[in-house]
Design a protein around this motif. Structure first.
Motif, PDB file in Angstrom:
ATOM      1  N   MET A  82       0.847  -1.179   0.000  1.00  0.00           N
ATOM      2  CA  MET A  82       0.000   0.000   0.000  1.00  0.00           C
ATOM      3  C   MET A  82       0.889   1.238   0.000  1.00  0.00           C
ATOM      4  SD  MET A  82      -3.098   1.243   2.496  1.00  0.00           S
ATOM      5  CE  MET A  82      -3.430  -0.401   3.006  1.00  0.00           C
ATOM      6  N   SER A  83       0.556   2.185  -0.811  1.00  0.00           N
ATOM      7  CA  SER A  83       1.351   3.399  -0.962  1.00  0.00           C
ATOM      8  C   SER A  83       0.806   4.506  -0.075  1.00  0.00           C
ATOM      9  CB  SER A  83       1.327   3.839  -2.421  1.00  0.00           C
ATOM     10  OG  SER A  83       1.947   5.081  -2.559  1.00  0.00           O
ATOM     11  N   ASN A  84       1.699   5.279   0.508  1.00  0.00           N
ATOM     12  CA  ASN A  84       1.310   6.431   1.310  1.00  0.00           C
ATOM     13  C   ASN A  84       1.339   7.715   0.509  1.00  0.00           C
ATOM     14  OD1 ASN A  84       0.816   5.014   3.641  1.00  0.00           O
ATOM     15  ND2 ASN A  84       2.931   5.200   4.383  1.00  0.00           N
ATOM     16  N   THR A  85       1.681   7.619  -0.756  1.00  0.00           N
ATOM     17  CA  THR A  85       1.748   8.829  -1.572  1.00  0.00           C
ATOM     18  C   THR A  85       0.351   9.264  -1.975  1.00  0.00           C
ATOM     19  OG1 THR A  85       2.016   7.582  -3.612  1.00  0.00           O
ATOM     20  CG2 THR A  85       4.039   8.282  -2.473  1.00  0.00           C
ATOM     21  N   SER A  86       0.229  10.516  -2.246  1.00  0.00           N
ATOM     22  CA  SER A  86      -1.063  11.089  -2.616  1.00  0.00           C
ATOM     23  C   SER A  86      -1.013  11.576  -4.050  1.00  0.00           C
ATOM     24  CB  SER A  86      -1.380  12.251  -1.672  1.00  0.00           C
ATOM     25  OG  SER A  86      -2.530  12.916  -2.089  1.00  0.00           O
ATOM     26  N   ASP A  87      -2.152  11.544  -4.705  1.00  0.00           N
ATOM     27  CA  ASP A  87      -2.244  12.038  -6.071  1.00  0.00           C
ATOM     28  C   ASP A  87      -2.635  13.506  -6.113  1.00  0.00           C
ATOM     29  OD1 ASP A  87      -1.520   9.646  -7.229  1.00  0.00           O
ATOM     30  OD2 ASP A  87      -3.583   8.927  -7.367  1.00  0.00           O
ATOM     31  N   VAL A  88      -2.575  14.172  -4.980  1.00  0.00           N
ATOM     32  CA  VAL A  88      -2.945  15.584  -4.916  1.00  0.00           C
ATOM     33  C   VAL A  88      -1.876  16.398  -5.650  1.00  0.00           C
ATOM     34  CG1 VAL A  88      -3.365  17.541  -3.392  1.00  0.00           C
ATOM     35  CG2 VAL A  88      -4.148  15.267  -2.741  1.00  0.00           C
ATOM     36  N   SER A  89      -2.312  17.176  -6.608  1.00  0.00           N
ATOM     37  CA  SER A  89      -1.358  17.985  -7.357  1.00  0.00           C
ATOM     38  C   SER A  89      -1.309  19.388  -6.773  1.00  0.00           C
ATOM     39  CB  SER A  89      -1.740  18.029  -8.834  1.00  0.00           C
ATOM     40  OG  SER A  89      -3.032  18.580  -8.972  1.00  0.00           O
ATOM     41  N   ALA A  90      -0.232  20.052  -7.048  1.00  0.00           N
ATOM     42  CA  ALA A  90      -0.056  21.420  -6.576  1.00  0.00           C
ATOM     43  C   ALA A  90      -1.069  22.341  -7.257  1.00  0.00           C
ATOM     44  CB  ALA A  90       1.366  21.892  -6.867  1.00  0.00           C
ATOM     45  N   ILE A  91      -1.428  23.369  -6.546  1.00  0.00           N
ATOM     46  CA  ILE A  91      -2.336  24.372  -7.103  1.00  0.00           C
ATOM     47  C   ILE A  91      -1.521  25.279  -8.017  1.00  0.00           C
ATOM     48  CG2 ILE A  91      -3.910  26.268  -6.556  1.00  0.00           C
ATOM     49  CD1 ILE A  91      -4.166  24.880  -3.728  1.00  0.00           C
ATOM     50  N   ALA A  92      -1.997  25.450  -9.236  1.00  0.00           N
ATOM     51  CA  ALA A  92      -1.274  26.262 -10.219  1.00  0.00           C
ATOM     52  C   ALA A  92      -1.862  27.667 -10.283  1.00  0.00           C
ATOM     53  CB  ALA A  92      -1.351  25.615 -11.590  1.00  0.00           C
ATOM     54  N   ALA A  93      -0.976  28.644 -10.431  1.00  0.00           N
ATOM     55  CA  ALA A  93      -1.383  30.036 -10.666  1.00  0.00           C
ATOM     56  C   ALA A  93      -1.140  30.345 -12.131  1.00  0.00           C
ATOM     57  CB  ALA A  93      -0.572  30.981  -9.786  1.00  0.00           C
ATOM     58  N   ASN A  94      -2.173  30.832 -12.792  1.00  0.00           N
ATOM     59  CA  ASN A  94      -2.075  31.150 -14.214  1.00  0.00           C
ATOM     60  C   ASN A  94      -2.282  32.638 -14.427  1.00  0.00           C
ATOM     61  OD1 ASN A  94      -1.891  28.326 -15.156  1.00  0.00           O
ATOM     62  ND2 ASN A  94      -3.927  28.201 -14.257  1.00  0.00           N
ATOM     63  N   LEU A  95      -1.274  33.278 -15.003  1.00  0.00           N
ATOM     64  CA  LEU A  95      -1.359  34.706 -15.307  1.00  0.00           C
ATOM     65  C   LEU A  95      -2.488  34.940 -16.307  1.00  0.00           C
ATOM     66  CD1 LEU A  95      -0.124  37.565 -15.055  1.00  0.00           C
ATOM     67  CD2 LEU A  95       1.398  36.945 -16.943  1.00  0.00           C
ATOM     68  N   VAL A  96      -3.353  35.887 -15.994  1.00  0.00           N
ATOM     69  CA  VAL A  96      -4.486  36.199 -16.861  1.00  0.00           C
ATOM     70  C   VAL A  96      -3.987  37.057 -18.018  1.00  0.00           C
ATOM     71  CG1 VAL A  96      -6.716  37.385 -16.981  1.00  0.00           C
ATOM     72  CG2 VAL A  96      -6.118  36.032 -14.953  1.00  0.00           C
ATOM     73  N   PRO A  97      -4.223  36.625 -19.266  1.00  0.00           N
ATOM     74  CA  PRO A  97      -3.785  37.418 -20.417  1.00  0.00           C
ATOM     75  C   PRO A  97      -4.522  38.760 -20.476  1.00  0.00           C
ATOM     76  CG  PRO A  97      -4.584  35.243 -21.105  1.00  0.00           C
ATOM     77  CD  PRO A  97      -4.874  35.385 -19.652  1.00  0.00           C
ATOM     78  N   GLU A  98      -3.878  39.715 -21.075  1.00  0.00           N
ATOM     79  CA  GLU A  98      -4.414  41.080 -21.159  1.00  0.00           C
ATOM     80  C   GLU A  98      -5.849  41.112 -21.689  1.00  0.00           C
ATOM     81  OE1 GLU A  98      -4.250  45.003 -20.347  1.00  0.00           O
ATOM     82  OE2 GLU A  98      -2.526  43.692 -20.040  1.00  0.00           O
ATOM     83  N   ASN A  99      -6.139  40.314 -22.702  1.00  0.00           N
ATOM     84  CA  ASN A  99      -7.481  40.356 -23.309  1.00  0.00           C
ATOM     85  C   ASN A  99      -8.562  39.723 -22.427  1.00  0.00           C
ATOM     86  OD1 ASN A  99      -6.317  37.815 -23.845  1.00  0.00           O
ATOM     87  ND2 ASN A  99      -7.616  37.505 -25.622  1.00  0.00           N
ATOM     88  N   GLY A 111       1.033  51.416  -9.410  1.00  0.00           N
ATOM     89  CA  GLY A 111       1.631  50.747 -10.559  1.00  0.00           C
ATOM     90  C   GLY A 111       0.725  49.673 -11.124  1.00  0.00           C
ATOM     91  N   LEU A 112       1.258  48.967 -12.086  1.00  0.00           N
ATOM     92  CA  LEU A 112       0.510  47.898 -12.754  1.00  0.00           C
ATOM     93  C   LEU A 112       0.456  46.648 -11.886  1.00  0.00           C
ATOM     94  CD1 LEU A 112       1.966  48.206 -16.368  1.00  0.00           C
ATOM     95  CD2 LEU A 112      -0.222  49.072 -15.517  1.00  0.00           C
ATOM     96  N   TRP A 113      -0.623  45.904 -12.043  1.00  0.00           N
ATOM     97  CA  TRP A 113      -0.812  44.662 -11.304  1.00  0.00           C
ATOM     98  C   TRP A 113      -1.066  43.519 -12.270  1.00  0.00           C
ATOM     99  CZ3 TRP A 113      -1.863  43.886  -5.796  1.00  0.00           C
ATOM    100  CH2 TRP A 113      -1.572  45.016  -5.018  1.00  0.00           C
ATOM    101  N   ASN A 114      -0.611  42.327 -11.877  1.00  0.00           N
ATOM    102  CA  ASN A 114      -0.941  41.100 -12.589  1.00  0.00           C
ATOM    103  C   ASN A 114      -2.128  40.446 -11.898  1.00  0.00           C
ATOM    104  OD1 ASN A 114       1.164  41.095 -14.532  1.00  0.00           O
ATOM    105  ND2 ASN A 114       2.597  40.383 -12.987  1.00  0.00           N
ATOM    106  N   TYR A 115      -2.952  39.768 -12.688  1.00  0.00           N
ATOM    107  CA  TYR A 115      -4.082  39.004 -12.151  1.00  0.00           C
ATOM    108  C   TYR A 115      -3.790  37.530 -12.381  1.00  0.00           C
ATOM    109  CZ  TYR A 115      -6.847  43.371 -12.443  1.00  0.00           C
ATOM    110  OH  TYR A 115      -7.327  44.646 -12.317  1.00  0.00           O
TER     111      TYR A 115
END
Length: 139
Positions: free
Chosen positions: A1-18, A53-57
């Protein structure tokens, strides 16, 4: 039995200008302007290094979001309520300001979506490279 988890990291995606015009309405609905100004206001209150200044979303893969200054400099953050003082990246400073703003909105309006957004961002912050600083600042 494995103790590892299939939980993936939460990804942050830069919102494109449009896609930026739809970003805040999608996450905050009618509170979009209030939420946006709260984030800016929190960073202004927490850091003398912030001068506008400018901000990223960013959209998070778990449904959350945050805003961060579009800057390579580091910000000194001082939180008088918990005696935190430390220096962090613009990205981490934006997460801190976004968490404070989202917490304020969730407390003020007691809306499930706002409450969830705070927790989704906090879950991401726990995985962030500067998580110790972020968690200390919001504690």
């Amino acid at each position: 039995m494995s103790n590892t988890s299939d939980v993936s990291a939460i990804a942050a995606n830069l919102v494109p200008e449009n896609h930026r015009p739809r970003f805040l309405p999608r996450h905050l609905g009618g509170l979009m302007l209030k939420g946006e100004f709260l984030v800016y206001g929190w960073l202004e209150q927490l850091s003398k290094d912030y001068g506008g200044g400018l901000w990223n979303y960013y959209d998070l893969s778990n449904g959350g979001f945050y805003m961060a200054p579009c800057d390579d400099k580091r910000f000194k953050i001082d939180v008088s309520g918990n005696y935190f003082s430390g220096e962090m990246s613009a990205d981490a400073a934006g997460i801190v300001a976004s968490l404070f703003a989202q917490c304020e909105l969730a407390n003020r309006y007691a809306d499930d979506k706002l409450i969830n957004q705070y927790h989704w961002l906090r879950d991401f912050a726990i995985e962030h490279a500067e998580s110790d600083l972020i968690m200390s600042a919001i504690d």
